[in-house]
Enzyme design. Structure first.
Site, PDB file in Angstrom:
ATOM      1  N   GLY A   1       2.285  -2.363   8.642  1.00 48.31           N
ATOM      2  CA  GLY A   1       2.477  -3.045   9.854  1.00 48.31           C
ATOM      3  C   GLY A   1       3.669  -3.505  10.114  1.00 48.31           C
TER       4      GLY A   1
ATOM      5  CD  GLU B   1      -4.634  -8.815   3.859  1.00 46.39           C
ATOM      6  OE1 GLU B   1      -4.403  -9.210   2.753  1.00 46.39           O
ATOM      7  OE2 GLU B   1      -3.419  -8.732   4.494  1.00 46.39           O
TER       8      GLU B   1
ATOM      9  CB  THR C   1      -0.972   0.041   0.978  1.00 49.48           C
ATOM     10  OG1 THR C   1      -1.790  -1.177   1.231  1.00 49.48           O
ATOM     11  CG2 THR C   1      -1.811   1.187   1.028  1.00 49.48           C
TER      12      THR C   1
END
Length: 642
Positions: A199, A447, A160
């Site tokens: 993350g 996701e 992303t």
């Protein structure tokens, strides 16, 4: 008497009859036999039962006990400690991503019952980063995977970008091959191309699977994935790598999300994950997949497992929430407005358990039925994964998209209903529902944004209908005297899906006939609200069919309660789409009234005898008390001291 007075009188008479019916059902409930919770848990758990039991037992360790008093830094540190101890047990390997996917998923699913920050941090490391390397890499990348197995190399997944969320094909990070040094040069050309919300990026990750647009000898080859070292063995950033912390979030405080820029970072030629695409030393590009779009689909294939894990996490959260709320509601009483007639819902002082109210039952029992439906549908999806092959792969993409979107959207509603049904106790962090609502709110958009995923469900349905010329809406099933058996519900759910497919396919096809592919694409975009509705209709029908098949094939002792739950799930999904049925004439107003009444009757059956059947079905999830954790679910709510 005027017409308005007659309507009021009729309404009052209807309510009086309904109340009499409910009172009669309370006195003489017709309920399925309560299943053995252990037998139900065994039925719901199809794979790796010993592994799951071992991990659940391991999670008794005090390190995994809830702690809601920590700062963001404290949560991050605790999550890292928990992850290190869990990984140290070697319950599974990142190599299981490809060699034993059910074992891989089972191990990670167990963490859903402990803490979602832990589940997500492990999922990013093992699934998104490790799984992508395992699937797209080759033997030369195995040393990296072995170091990921021991947490020597904590991993993250840099796909992303700040300016590119769902549009992964449009990412701007570049990778150019330099034949002089036999290296790829990874670069962030502008701020919008910075990797964002990654993350593990902010503090802990040492290696990343990085998506970048590959150019070789001046030719663009589309997005590819590279293994890029972010930090050295001591945790210092590598040359050319710049990182920023995304800071506090609504939830998931244990996950260190970050932003990253690459300033012409050089990586060796072997950094390219080259199972399908290779660049030789001289700079010649080869790929077994000629089409760039198909190539891209292969590159993002690792997201499917992630979506499955997120869907299962949502379902597992619903198991916890429904169990907590149902147990509490069966014991929490308030003064009854009814005469103190004999009732399983009345306490010793004439007070009434709140689970005895139809408003509570409708919310909690529909959530219970939906949770079972989603779980059983996920079992069917896992079998498709095991089956393998190109056709199964296409189905896996569609089913995982629909179930991820459906289960996470259901989770939002179900957990919120559970929170409200527990009143102030549901707002208390110790009772777990509130923290899950915060931590999991992001699951509807990561996701794959749910609205986009529903488009992924709808597109192949519309393509197939267009090719087959199936653009005429089928007639609705004949429903005159609506007894609403499971077969009738199934026909109505299937008709809704078929009707929506035909209508959309006709509109898109007509646009294509007028103006070609561009006009067809515009017509599709103009109908995205209907496309999302079609995605829901497909998900409802698929999950109901899966539930019905499972109920029919279940052991005899479980068949009746599962069939009752299946019926309630189907009825509730008919209610959710009632506008469609009314507007198309598939259900008359009288039938809709019967539908509403039938839902209430089934809820009363589940709630009979103090909620005996509903409580047994909650216990059938097999959640041990040390993971259920909520004081109002595992103790006496009256003695809770905070």
């Amino acid at each position: 008497m005027g017409s308005s007075e007659r309507r009021v009188a009729a309404l009052l008479a209807h309510l009086a009859v309904q109340e009499q019916d409910e009172e009669q059902l309370e006195r003489n409930p017709t309920s399925a036999a309560a299943p053995c919770p252990k037998a139900m848990a065994d039925f719901l758990t199809r794979d790796n039962k010993e592994l799951r039991a071992a991990i659940f037992d391991f999670l008794r360790d005090p390190l995994y006990a809830p702690n809601y008093h920590l700062s963001m830094a404290g949560f991050r540190e605790l999550t890292s400690q928990r992850m290190a101890k869990f990984v140290g047990q070697r319950f599974f390997s990142v190599f299981d991503y490809t060699r034993d996917p059910l074992k891989f998923q089972a191990a990670l699913e167990c963490l859903n019952f402990c803490d979602y920050s832990l589940a997500i941090k492990d999922g990013v490391h093992f699934t998104l980063c490790g799984g992508t390397i395992a699937k797209l890499g080759t033997e030369k990348h195995h040393p990296i995977l072995r170091k990921m197995d021991t947490l020597e190399l904590p991993g993250c997944f840099a796909m992303t970008e700040l300016g590119h969320g769902s549009n992964v094909m449009g990412i701007e990070t570049t990778a150019q091959y330099d034949p002089a040094t036999r290296e790829f040069v990874i670069n962030t050309p502008n701020n919008e191309a910075s990797k964002f919300w990654i993350g593990g990026m902010a503090q802990t990750a040492k290696v990343s699977a990085v998506f970048a647009q590959l150019t070789v000898n001046g030719k663009w080859e589309g997005p590819h994935v590279f293994v890029v070292r972010l930090r050295d063995d001591h945790g210092g950033l590598m040359p050319g790598v710049r990182v920023a912390d995304n800071g506090p979030k609504q939830g998931l405080l244990g996950v260190d999300n970050g932003q990253c820029w690459f300033d012409h970072v050089r990586v060796p030629r072997d950094a390219l994950l080259d199972r399908f695409s290779q660049v030789d030393a001289s700079g010649r590009y080869r790929c077994s997949i000629d089409n760039v779009a198909q190539r891209f689909g292969t590159m993002i294939g690792g997201l499917t497992t992630g979506r499955m894990l997120i869907a299962q996490a949502a379902i597992d959260a619903c198991k916890i929430g429904v169990t907590v709320a149902t147990r509490y509601s069966a014991r929490r009483t308030q003064a009854s407005s009814r005469p103190a007639a004999p009732s399983s819902w009345l306490g010793p002082f004439g007070d009434r358990a709140i689970l005895g109210y139809i408003t509570h039952q409708r919310r909690l029992f529909s959530g219970l039925a939906t949770t079972y439906a989603m779980h059983l549908a996920m079992l069917h999806l896992k079998q498709l994964v095991v089956q393998g092959g190109p056709e199964a792969g296409k189905q896996v993409h569609v089913v995982s998209s629909g179930l991820k979107a459906g289960s996470t959207w259901h989770r939002k509603r179900i957990l919120n209903d559970c929170r409200e049904c527990c009143g102030g106790m549901g707002f208390m962090a110790a009772n777990k529902i509130g923290p899950m609502l915060n931590d999991m709110d992001v699951d509807t958009t990561f996701e794959g944004d749910n609205t986009v995923l529903m488009q992924q469900v709808a597109k192949p349905l519309l393509d197939a209908a267009g090719k087959a010329g199936a653009t005429r809406a089928p007639p609705p099933p004949a429903v005159k005297q609506l007894d609403l058996c499971a077969a009738c519900v199934g026909k109505l759910l299937a008709w809704r899906e078929q009707m929506l497919v035909a209508g959309l396919a006709a509109d898109v096809g007509a646009a294509a006939a007028r103006g070609g592919a561009q006009a067809a694409a515009a017509a599709f975009d103009d109908s995205l609200d209907r496309v999302t509705t079609l995605g829901w209709a497909w998900t409802d029908r698929y999950s109901f069919d899966a539930f019905a098949r499972e109920a029919a094939s279940a052991p005899a002792a479980l068949r009746e309660p599962l069939s009752l739950l299946c019926l309630l799930y189907g009825l509730c999904r008919l209610e959710a789409g009632v506008e469609c049925y009314l507007s198309a004439g598939a259900l008359s107003p009288e039938a809709v009234k019967a539908l509403h009444a039938r839902v209430n009757v089934v809820c009363r059956q589940l709630g009979a005898e103090g909620g005996r059947l509903a409580l047994a079905l909650c216990d059938g999830f097999g959640i041990p008390d040390h993971l259920l954790q909520a004081p109002i679910a595992i103790g006496d709510w009256r003695s809770f001291q905070g």
